[in-house]
Structure formats: C-alpha cells, structure tokens
Design a protein around this motif. Structure first.
Motif, PDB file in Angstrom:
ATOM      1  N   PRO A   1     -48.533 -29.825 -40.872  1.00  0.00           N
ATOM      2  CA  PRO A   1     -49.709 -29.381 -40.111  1.00  0.00           C
ATOM      3  C   PRO A   1     -49.586 -27.917 -39.704  1.00  0.00           C
ATOM      4  CG  PRO A   1     -48.831 -31.460 -39.245  1.00  0.00           C
ATOM      5  CD  PRO A   1     -47.813 -30.924 -40.198  1.00  0.00           C
ATOM      6  N   SER A   2     -50.725 -27.265 -39.564  1.00  0.00           N
ATOM      7  CA  SER A   2     -50.752 -25.896 -39.064  1.00  0.00           C
ATOM      8  C   SER A   2     -50.395 -25.906 -37.577  1.00  0.00           C
ATOM      9  CB  SER A   2     -52.147 -25.308 -39.263  1.00  0.00           C
ATOM     10  OG  SER A   2     -53.073 -25.952 -38.400  1.00  0.00           O
ATOM     11  N   PRO A   3     -50.139 -24.735 -36.985  1.00  0.00           N
ATOM     12  CA  PRO A   3     -49.847 -24.714 -35.542  1.00  0.00           C
ATOM     13  C   PRO A   3     -50.948 -25.343 -34.702  1.00  0.00           C
ATOM     14  CG  PRO A   3     -49.255 -22.617 -36.531  1.00  0.00           C
ATOM     15  CD  PRO A   3     -49.946 -23.404 -37.607  1.00  0.00           C
ATOM     16  N   GLU A   4     -52.194 -25.276 -35.170  1.00  0.00           N
ATOM     17  CA  GLU A   4     -53.298 -25.890 -34.421  1.00  0.00           C
ATOM     18  C   GLU A   4     -53.423 -27.384 -34.691  1.00  0.00           C
ATOM     19  OE1 GLU A   4     -53.706 -23.345 -36.562  1.00  0.00           O
ATOM     20  OE2 GLU A   4     -53.622 -21.722 -35.073  1.00  0.00           O
ATOM     21  N   GLY A   5     -52.614 -27.902 -35.623  1.00  0.00           N
ATOM     22  CA  GLY A   5     -52.649 -29.328 -35.913  1.00  0.00           C
ATOM     23  C   GLY A   5     -53.550 -29.708 -37.060  1.00  0.00           C
ATOM     24  N   HIS A   6     -53.985 -28.744 -37.887  1.00  0.00           N
ATOM     25  CA  HIS A   6     -54.843 -29.059 -39.024  1.00  0.00           C
ATOM     26  C   HIS A   6     -54.003 -29.473 -40.232  1.00  0.00           C
ATOM     27  CE1 HIS A   6     -58.640 -27.722 -37.283  1.00  0.00           C
ATOM     28  NE2 HIS A   6     -58.017 -26.664 -36.816  1.00  0.00           N
ATOM     29  N   LEU A   7     -54.533 -30.429 -41.001  1.00  0.00           N
ATOM     30  CA  LEU A   7     -53.916 -30.851 -42.259  1.00  0.00           C
ATOM     31  C   LEU A   7     -54.860 -30.726 -43.444  1.00  0.00           C
ATOM     32  CD1 LEU A   7     -51.953 -34.136 -41.390  1.00  0.00           C
ATOM     33  CD2 LEU A   7     -50.987 -32.090 -42.408  1.00  0.00           C
ATOM     34  N   LEU A   8     -56.142 -30.893 -43.205  1.00  0.00           N
ATOM     35  CA  LEU A   8     -57.114 -30.973 -44.281  1.00  0.00           C
ATOM     36  C   LEU A   8     -57.320 -29.609 -44.924  1.00  0.00           C
ATOM     37  CD1 LEU A   8     -59.136 -32.738 -45.824  1.00  0.00           C
ATOM     38  CD2 LEU A   8     -60.820 -32.208 -44.063  1.00  0.00           C
ATOM     39  N   LEU A   9     -57.097 -29.532 -46.238  1.00  0.00           N
ATOM     40  CA  LEU A   9     -57.273 -28.285 -46.963  1.00  0.00           C
ATOM     41  C   LEU A   9     -58.641 -28.222 -47.635  1.00  0.00           C
ATOM     42  CD1 LEU A   9     -53.759 -28.045 -48.615  1.00  0.00           C
ATOM     43  CD2 LEU A   9     -54.543 -26.955 -46.525  1.00  0.00           C
ATOM     44  N   ARG A  10     -58.930 -29.244 -48.461  1.00  0.00           N
ATOM     45  CA  ARG A  10     -60.220 -29.249 -49.144  1.00  0.00           C
ATOM     46  C   ARG A  10     -60.558 -30.677 -49.564  1.00  0.00           C
ATOM     47  NH1 ARG A  10     -62.289 -29.374 -54.166  1.00  0.00           N
ATOM     48  NH2 ARG A  10     -60.240 -29.481 -55.115  1.00  0.00           N
ATOM     49  N   PRO A  11     -61.690 -31.210 -49.092  1.00  0.00           N
ATOM     50  CA  PRO A  11     -62.117 -32.510 -49.601  1.00  0.00           C
ATOM     51  C   PRO A  11     -62.978 -32.326 -50.840  1.00  0.00           C
ATOM     52  CG  PRO A  11     -63.565 -31.857 -47.849  1.00  0.00           C
ATOM     53  CD  PRO A  11     -62.582 -30.706 -48.056  1.00  0.00           C
ATOM     54  N   SER A  12     -63.101 -33.360 -51.627  1.00  0.00           N
ATOM     55  CA  SER A  12     -63.910 -33.297 -52.829  1.00  0.00           C
ATOM     56  C   SER A  12     -64.662 -34.606 -52.969  1.00  0.00           C
ATOM     57  CB  SER A  12     -63.018 -33.065 -54.054  1.00  0.00           C
ATOM     58  OG  SER A  12     -63.760 -33.131 -55.242  1.00  0.00           O
ATOM     59  N   PHE A  13     -65.970 -34.517 -53.119  1.00  0.00           N
ATOM     60  CA  PHE A  13     -66.766 -35.733 -53.228  1.00  0.00           C
ATOM     61  C   PHE A  13     -66.461 -36.445 -54.541  1.00  0.00           C
ATOM     62  CE2 PHE A  13     -70.856 -38.011 -53.959  1.00  0.00           C
ATOM     63  CZ  PHE A  13     -70.763 -38.849 -52.859  1.00  0.00           C
ATOM     64  N   LYS A  14     -66.473 -37.749 -54.505  1.00  0.00           N
ATOM     65  CA  LYS A  14     -66.056 -38.550 -55.647  1.00  0.00           C
ATOM     66  C   LYS A  14     -66.973 -38.391 -56.851  1.00  0.00           C
ATOM     67  CE  LYS A  14     -64.777 -43.346 -56.654  1.00  0.00           C
ATOM     68  NZ  LYS A  14     -65.823 -43.796 -57.555  1.00  0.00           N
ATOM     69  N   GLU A  15     -68.264 -38.283 -56.621  1.00  0.00           N
ATOM     70  CA  GLU A  15     -69.257 -38.153 -57.682  1.00  0.00           C
ATOM     71  C   GLU A  15     -69.068 -39.260 -58.712  1.00  0.00           C
ATOM     72  OE1 GLU A  15     -68.749 -34.122 -58.941  1.00  0.00           O
ATOM     73  OE2 GLU A  15     -69.779 -33.314 -57.202  1.00  0.00           O
ATOM     74  N   GLY A  16     -69.010 -38.918 -60.019  1.00  0.00           N
ATOM     75  CA  GLY A  16     -68.920 -39.959 -61.044  1.00  0.00           C
ATOM     76  C   GLY A  16     -67.503 -40.375 -61.378  1.00  0.00           C
ATOM     77  N   ARG A  17     -66.529 -39.831 -60.672  1.00  0.00           N
ATOM     78  CA  ARG A  17     -65.135 -40.136 -60.988  1.00  0.00           C
ATOM     79  C   ARG A  17     -64.720 -41.440 -60.318  1.00  0.00           C
ATOM     80  NH1 ARG A  17     -63.044 -34.396 -58.914  1.00  0.00           N
ATOM     81  NH2 ARG A  17     -64.109 -35.255 -57.114  1.00  0.00           N
ATOM     82  N   ARG A  18     -63.929 -42.231 -61.006  1.00  0.00           N
ATOM     83  CA  ARG A  18     -63.543 -43.533 -60.471  1.00  0.00           C
ATOM     84  C   ARG A  18     -62.072 -43.623 -60.113  1.00  0.00           C
ATOM     85  NH1 ARG A  18     -64.947 -47.188 -65.142  1.00  0.00           N
ATOM     86  NH2 ARG A  18     -63.881 -48.759 -63.903  1.00  0.00           N
ATOM     87  N   ALA A  19     -61.222 -42.866 -60.814  1.00  0.00           N
ATOM     88  CA  ALA A  19     -59.782 -43.019 -60.603  1.00  0.00           C
ATOM     89  C   ALA A  19     -59.086 -41.678 -60.737  1.00  0.00           C
ATOM     90  CB  ALA A  19     -59.207 -44.008 -61.612  1.00  0.00           C
TER      91      ALA A  19
END
Length: 689
Positions: free
Chosen positions: A547-565
């Motif tokens: 985690p960053s000093p502020e407590g963040h972990l999330l870098l980049r989300p990505s929507f699933k769209e047509g991908r399954r696995a």
C-alpha cells in the motif's frame, strides 16, 4: 503468544512507509460490497488517540499509544485506507514512521534501552526468531539494526533460510544491507527457482554489486555471485529445452489412456453459442515425484510405469477415492497435486449424501510417499473428532502450495454466509500451524437463478499464489487478501466491487451468468503489481504489492467486457492473456484469445477459432508462448508477434476417427516436456529434434 514473524511481516516492519505506484481511487461510483472483515475497534481507538496526540506534538503520549499496539499479542486488523485493511502492528509502524525526527528521538529515549535488553536476551538464547521479533516490536530504535544483522548471520549459519532471508530483506529495505545480506537473499531465491525474483533483487542491490563478498577465505564482487546463481538457475530450468518447445517443430505421443470411469464421472457439457456456457476445465492433473509421473483423477491416483506409448501400464493407487458410490462423490474443482521430490500432496473433497441440500462436504489432506511405492499418509480429515476446531466444516479449494516446511491451503465453509480462511500445515505431519480468517459474505445471485429456488451455496476461493513470502488469495467474497506465508499475519486486505444483486424480473446482460464474474483463476504477480480476476466481480484488478503511505492499493481496474477468463500473465512482455468470445463478424460467439498490456493501451487478438471449438483444459504460458488446448487441437501462440497462431498439433488421426473429444486437457511442464492430462488421455509433447 506473539508468533514468529515471517518474511512479509518483517518486510513491513522494515519499510513502514514504502511508496506504492500511483493509484486509482475508484473504479465505479456505484460501489457494491457487503463482505464482513473482522476489525478491532479497540485498536482503532488507540490509533485515533495516538494520531490526535501526534497532531498536538505530545510525543510521549502518541508514541506510547502506538507502542501499546505493537506490544499486542493478537492478530487484530484495522481499516487503513480506502477499502484497504492492514494488521494493527503494520498500521502502528506506518504511523510511527510518519512522525518527525524529533519524535523518533523521543521514541529512542523511551524504548531504546528496552529494545537493547531484549536484543541481548535473544542473542544469549541464540534465537533468530526472537531477534526478528525485537526488530519488529521496536522498529525505530538503534537496537533494531543490530538485531537484524545478528538474526541474519545466526539463522544462515544454522541453515534456517526463512528467518535469514527475512532479516536480510529488512536490512536491504532500510539501506543497512551488506553484501553478505544480499547474497543470503539471492541464495534463497535461487533455491526456490525464482529467476525473476533474483533479477529484481539484483536491481535493488545495484549499489552493492561492486563490493567484495567474502566466502571461503576468498573475495569476489557481489555481481559475479549473482551471475553464477543466474547461470545455475538457467541450467536447472532447462532453458534450452524450453526454447526448443517454443520454437521448433513438435511431436506428440500418447503416454497412457485413463480408465473409462474417469470420463463417465465428468459432468456433460453442451455447447450453446448464444449462452456461451462457463469454462469448465477438467480437474485432472499430473505431477512428477521420485522420477515417476503421477496422474490424479476423479476415480483414483495413477502411476505411469512405462516411459512412453499408449499401452504404458497404469498402476492405481492402493485405494480408490470412492468407498461407497451411493454415499460419496469427488467434488473438487481442482485435484492438482504438488510434489517436493519424494512426496505428493493434494486436497481431496467428497460430497456426502445426495438428499442433503446443500450436501455435506468433507476435505482430506493426503500425502503420497512416492519413493516408497505410493504409500499413502492421511495427513488430515476435517470432519474427524480429533481435527482442530479451526477446521470444522471447512472445505479446501485448489492445490496446496509449498512454502518451506509448510503446506498452504485456502478453504471455505457455509454458516449463515460463506466464510473464507487460509491454513498452513506442517508438511511432515499435517499439524495445523496457523489459520487466518479473511472474510465472509453471501453468494452473489446470478441471472440463471431467477426461475429456480435458490439455496445458499458455499463460495469457493480461487487457488493460492505464493510470491516473495506472501500468500495471495482471491476469496470470491469481495476481498483480495495478502497474508504472510510463514506466520499467517495479514499483510493487507482489499475490498473490491462485487456484482450487485440481480433484479430477477429483468434481463440485464451484465448480470447474466456467463457475462457476470470471471472464470476461476489464481491471482498473478507481475513485477510490483498483483493481478486479480474475482468470480464475483465484473472488474479486473491491478493492485500494488505494498500500500501507498495513504493506504491505497488500487492501480487500475478494467471492465470485463466480452472477456470471460484470465488465462495468465506474461511478465517479460507485461501482457495479460484472456479467453473470450468474438463480439462481431461471421463467427460471433466463437472462442477468441486476446491480450493487453498492464496499462490497457495495447490490445491484441487471435483470429476466431472454429465454430463449436472450445477450450478443453488449462493453458500454459512458457517463454512468451501460450500453449492452448482446445477440443480440436493444441495451439502454440507467440505473444511477442502480435498474438498470431504460430502452429498447432491436431487431435491424432486414430482418435479423431473414433470421435474422441477429451484428448487435450490441462497442461503441465514436467522436465523438458509438455504433458497434457484429460479425462481420457495423458499426452506428452516434445521438440521433434
């Protein structure tokens, strides 16, 4: 009693304010997650008090409040950042590290003498674990550095690699490392076969590479020592044979035919191009132990006694799994064994009486002594009267993971909701070493449940990944967890955005059962990032390993769209590889393999596969090449050439004439060969020359 700290917990003690890469604050304004994580309100109150006193510059009061948290003997967890949870001790160390130099001088005055006395006592006992504990309990004292140096040297002399590498990692993170400390870390990574980890360590220790490393009365540069270890790993990994598999013509041979009962026990799968049913890889697996190939199936465990040829005799393990066909049925989604050279380990789940809803499930942890003609050892059974209370009703999921002398397993149980936990067992005896509750939540309802009575079902976590002394687990209950593999201490917990409950009266494509969550897959590590594809989320998550000093972990989300696995992560190219369906054109709905870089800016795709062609097993990523088993062929796809299909091996003609479909299955790398195991066949693929 305070547990001995493991690698990750010590690393946290060394660098409480290590910066993470730039983070992404929120992936969806419409956030949905009701997962339960046990949080200590008492520690929250102490942290609030300490921070308030720190803002008032009342340093003794603030420091004493933080130290009370560090002195705690429990494993409390607190919320530290946006949807990020840390252990109480880690949170206190981070807040202490944020204090100015004036306050840290007060800390030395208050606790320096106590730390020095504890260090001397641990040294008199020649106990490296106690020395590590001193450094973690009093992290900002001068005694902490001496304790780490002594722990590293003492543990290495005794052959205790885990505490030696933990102490060396701490020294490196704080800028206190000597060439000998970096060499101990390098040896541990080389012994684990971690070539990428060794390369990353070399980059981190670049300032020490020219300094002399004294060993056996002689001295040489630390950089030369790294070069020798890298060359040894390359030779052990069969680098040349792997390159031949990826680039030269291939030949296929049938090692064995599995009994017909294996295929009979597999659930039937009907292809529907509109519904596009969920991927269902066979649970069968193969492993190498004591120089022999072992195959684990739904009916039993087999040993291949022949070197090659379809008529190689299969020796069934001395007892079949199903004692009474009317009572028990193998319920595992993955029967993958792991081997340590002489022994095989696997978890076996059996579902009980069929008229129970949901059926009773019993888990066993089994060890097979491969060197003694397959003699079995029942290490643990969760429903036996003598089983530890922490294991009651838990069902293990995924293959066990070896970590030193420990076997790590994820499990879940159904109470009011599903509870997920991690467990560590001694390899030799099966004794429970530690357990760690992660989260609890209910199963997300899917669109296909709208026309049937839904009974609460147990949610199974994804398979574990252990990297850098940390066990990463996707609970599929709204939480991704990072836990110290040696001690069970929480490194961090992250709440992600779950699929929101479905309006059962309306069709919503994002809630439909095949486009909702991801297909089951383990998390992956790519450099300083963790990639997670939860079954109960429409997002792919890239998280920082710290985690960053502020407590963040999330870098980049990505929507699933047509991908399954998510099929895997190629670390050299930084590519994420997916399976999905073609979204347009004449072959809409057909299987399609795509890839994107970690930033999501580069997207590649294969041509569409044939109609009704489906994935028939788990693929394998090797040297920037994806080996992909389907119902028609085994494909070899180069990831460094715009994801073009390089070539393929079709189903052998004799089997194709018989209409065999269960030919290519899950892929494994055994020695210099690729081995495919399906409910019907065990195949071996080698370079033709």
């Amino acid at each position: 009693m305070i547990r001995a700290l493991g690698f990750a917990a010590c690393l946290a003690a060394a660098s409480p304010c290590a910066a993470a890469p730039q983070v992404y604050v929120e992936e969806d304004q419409d956030f949905s997650n009701s997962a339960f994580v046990r949080v200590s309100e008492e520690v929250n109150a102490e942290l609030f008090l300490a921070r308030t006193r720190g803002e008032e510059q009342a340093w003794p009061a603030a420091i004493n409040a933080y130290q009370r948290i560090l002195d705690r003997a429990d494993d409390a967890v607190v919320e530290f950042g946006p949807r990020v949870y840390l252990s109480a001790a880690e949170a206190a160390r981070r807040r202490l590290g944020e204090l100015p130099a004036e306050a840290l001088s007060v800390y030395e005055g208050l606790f320096g003498a106590k730390a020095e006395a504890a260090r001397r006592q641990a040294l008199r006992l020649f106990d490296p674990a106690l020395l590590l504990r001193v450094a973690a309990r009093y992290p900002f004292t001068s005694a902490a550095r001496r304790a780490l140096e002594e722990a590293s040297a003492l543990a290495f002399e005794r052959g205790a690699r885990a505490p030696a590498t933990a102490a060396a990692a701490l020294l490196l993170e704080r800028g206190w490392a000597r060439p000998a400390d970096a060499a101990r870390l390098a040896l541990a990574l080389a012994d684990a076969g971690d070539r990428r980890g060794l390369a990353e360590l070399r980059e981190r220790a670049v300032a020490l590479l020219a300094e002399p490393l004294h060993s056996g009365g002689a001295a040489r540069p630390l950089g030369a020592f790294f070069d020798e270890l890298a060359a040894r790993l390359e030779a052990q990994a069969g680098g040349e044979e792997r390159r031949r598999l990826c680039h030269e013509p291939l030949r296929l041979e049938v090692l064995a035919r599995l009994p017909l009962e294996e295929r009979a026990r597999m659930p039937s799968r009907e292809y529907d191009a509109v519904k596009a049913p969920e991927l269902a890889f066979p649970p069968h697996a193969v492993a190498l132990a004591a120089g022999q190939v072992w195959v684990l199936g739904l009916v039993g465990l087999y040993r291949l006694d022949g070197a090659s040829g379809g008529d190689a005799p299969l020796v069934l393990y001395e007892r079949e799994f199903e004692h009474d066909p009317n009572y028990a049925e193998i319920a595992s989604r993955s029967l993958e064994p792991v081997g340590d050279g002489e022994r095989l380990y696997f978890a076996l789940n059996e579902s009980g009486l069929s008229f129970r809803t949901p059926p009773d499930e019993v888990s066993q942890l089994i060890g097979i002594d491969a060197a003694r003609d397959g003699q079995s050892v029942l290490l643990l059974r969760t429903q036996l009267p003598g089983a530890p209370e922490e294991l009651q009703d838990f069902v293990f999921e995924g293959p066990p993971v070896l970590c030193g002398d420990l076997l790590l397993l994820a499990g879940s149980r159904l109470r009011a909701n599903t509870e997920c936990a991690l467990f560590a067992f001694e390899r030799a005896s099966g004794r429970l070493v530690w357990s760690r509750f992660l989260a609890s939540a209910s199963k997300v309802s899917h669109y296909d449940a709208r026309l049937r009575m839904v009974v609460e079902e147990r949610v199974a976590p994804s398979p574990l990944l252990v990297a850098g002394g940390v066990a990463y687990c996707v609970t599929n209950l709204g939480v991704v967890a990072a836990v110290d593999a040696l001690s069970g201490a929480v490194v961090w917990l992250f709440k992600y955005n779950r699929i929101r409950p479905v309006d059962l009266e309306a069709f919503r494509r994002e809630s439909y059962f095949d486009t909702g969550g991801w297909h089951r897959s383990p998390p992956y590590v790519a450099g300083d990032q963790v990639v997670a594809a939860p079954e109960d989320s429409r997002f792919l998550y890239l998280l920082a390993r710290r985690p960053s000093p502020e407590g963040h972990l999330l870098l980049r989300p990505s929507f699933k769209e047509g991908r399954r696995a998510l099929l895997g992560v190629e670390p050299e190219e930084g590519l994420l590889v997916f399976a999905g369906e073609r979204g347009q054109g004449p072959r809409i709905g057909c299987l399609e393999i795509s890839a994107s870089d970690l930033a999501g800016s580069r997207v590649l795709a294969t041509p569409a596969f044939e109609i009704e062609e489906r994935l028939s097993g788990r693929p394998l990523l090797l040297e920037r090449t994806l080996f992909l088993p389907t119902s028609k062929a085994l494909y070899r796809i180069a990831l460094d050439q715009d994801l073009l299909i390089k070539d393929h091996l079709p189903v052998p003609e004799p089997l194709a004439r018989l209409g065999e479909e269960e030919v290519f299955g899950n892929l494994f790398l055994l020695g210099d060969a690729l081995v495919s195991v399906s409910p019907g066949y065990v195949l071996r693929v080698r370079a033709a020359r």
